[in-house]
Design an enzyme around this catalytic site. Structure first.
Site: not given
Length: 431
Positions: A230, A212, A248
């Site tokens: 992220e 992304p 995570k």
């Protein structure tokens, strides 16, 4: 239409092809999304009219963003060390002498909206119409974005696997002693490119499995290449919504569908990975609360599985409403570096990281865009390589880390870093 902002509607051309046509220009920029729900928009630009590069004051590292004229169509890169220095104190420069902060303002940009397959050429400033037409002209220079051969001739670890597992063992012991709950410890690799290769070749190879928040950014003799999945932060000044999406928990993808599904299910069920994610969610809730209206911080999605080209991840989403008067500089100052790549408590985790790693440079810092509406999108610079050119050509450095907690197994954490670096390694030297 505002006289200092002009937009032109253009027919669709893939952003990677447009970026390939201007990749060698100063300030060449491609913020390449995968077009999915977390990355619906890509951006391409070149030739910024304002560039600021240099060290920052640890007491106010993002003061430059408060300056007039740097509130929209600005790209910035904040190195990890710029935010860690209050915990670590002065340290040597990162490899390649990367600065703490790089900022560039782009009077001309192309915005690619993937769901509608439309492009806007956006011009800003006193000659906004000319700038918009300049951006539109980049479409005619598009090139086929073919996958080049592996561009690197070296990919060498800076330390041995034994040194990394020893560092993890030390961190586990320090967690047991009560120093902290978690710390992200990284391994680093470096090398150089072939004489006929360019960092854009690496970006083209990574883009075959675009994430992304992919990015290519060239400023002078420095280039950043990222394929980050992220999100660090988004901020929309219109409704003052803040969002962060810490990652995570990681498992490798597998070519066998059944094994791949097993790996994903194992991650979702892992008590260790879920606990690790929850620790960072709490940290990010606290960070956002520093710049948000009381009671507005909410965990919108918790421990959701997201799958990418080489890994599965656990991702959570935390949102809030920013307090009145709070802008991008305040938000970054309150939250940087990202909690997902430091640990908890953040200050102590950064001190422990410095005990085991040299300065990180851009890796696990943040690349951010203030768009034409002053909306901020900032990524976490994981799955990222930094490049710099010296007398011998292009050199690079890249890292991969793992969140170390009380029950971490050193060998398993080392294997996790191998999984995370796989896409970058393949982009540089092939399978």
């Amino acid at each position: 239409m505002s006289p200092d902002r002009v937009t032109l509607a253009l027919p669709w051309t893939p952003p990677l092809e447009v970026a390939a046509g201007i990749a060698g220009q100063e300030g060449a920029l491609c913020l390449l999304s995968d077009g999915g729900p977390n990355g619906r928009v890509s951006w391409v630009g070149a030739d910024p009219d304002v560039i600021q590069v240099g060290p920052v004051d640890p007491r106010d590292p993002f003061i430059a963003l408060r300056q007039a004229g740097l509130e929209r169509q600005v790209v910035g890169l904040a190195a990890y060390d710029a935010g860690a220095r209050p915990a670590t104190g002065p340290r040597a420069a990162a490899a390649g002498d990367w600065p703490d902060l790089m900022l560039a303002r782009y009077p001309a940009l192309l915005r690619f909206h993937h769901p509608s397959l439309t492009i806007q050429a956006i011009g800003t400033g006193p000659d906004a119409e000319a700038q918009a037409r300049r951006a539109a002209g980049w479409i005619a220079r598009s090139k086929a974005a073919t996958r080049p051969s592996a561009p690197a001739v070296q990919f060498n670890g800076e330390t041995s696997e034994a040194a990394y597992t020893s560092a993890v063992t030390d961190v586990v012991a320090r967690i047991a002693a009560g120093e902290m709950f978690q710390a992200n410890i990284a391994r680093a690799w470096g090398g150089r490119l072939r004489d006929d290769a360019d960092p854009f070749d690496v970006f083209l190879r990574l883009a075959q499995g675009a994430a992304p928040y992919g990015a290519f950014w060239r400023l002078g003799d420095r280039v950043l290449v990222s394929n980050s999945p992220e999100l660090f932060l988004t901020f929309d000044p219109a409704d003052r919504r803040l969002e962060t999406r810490p990652i995570k928990g990681t498992r490798a993808r597998d070519v066998d569908p059944d094994q791949d599904a097993t790996n994903a299910a194992d991650l979702v069920a892992s008590a260790k990975d879920r606990a690790e994610n929850l620790m960072i969610v709490d940290l990010m809730r606290n960070d956002l609360a520093r710049v948000s209206e009381p009671g507005s911080v909410v965990v919108e999605r918790l421990l959701m599985l997201e799958s990418f080209a080489t890994v599965h991840h656990l991702v959570s989403t935390v949102v809030s409403t920013a307090s009145d008067g709070v802008g991008p500089a305040n938000i970054l100052e309150a939250t940087f570096p990202p909690g997902s790549i430091t640990g908890a408590p953040k200050h102590q985790a950064m001190k422990v990281i410095a005990d085991h790693e040299p300065p990180r440079g851009p890796w696990c810092g943040s690349l951010f865009l203030l768009d034409d509406r002053a909306r901020m999108t900032a990524s976490v610079l994981i799955r990222t390589a930094s490049f710099w050119r010296d007398a011998e050509g292009w050199r690079f450095r890249t890292l991969a880390g793992a969140g170390i907690v009380a029950d971490s197994d050193p060998d398993a954490e080392c294997a996790e870093t191998d999984t995370k670096i796989l896409a970058i390694r393949r982009a540089l030297i092939g399978p």
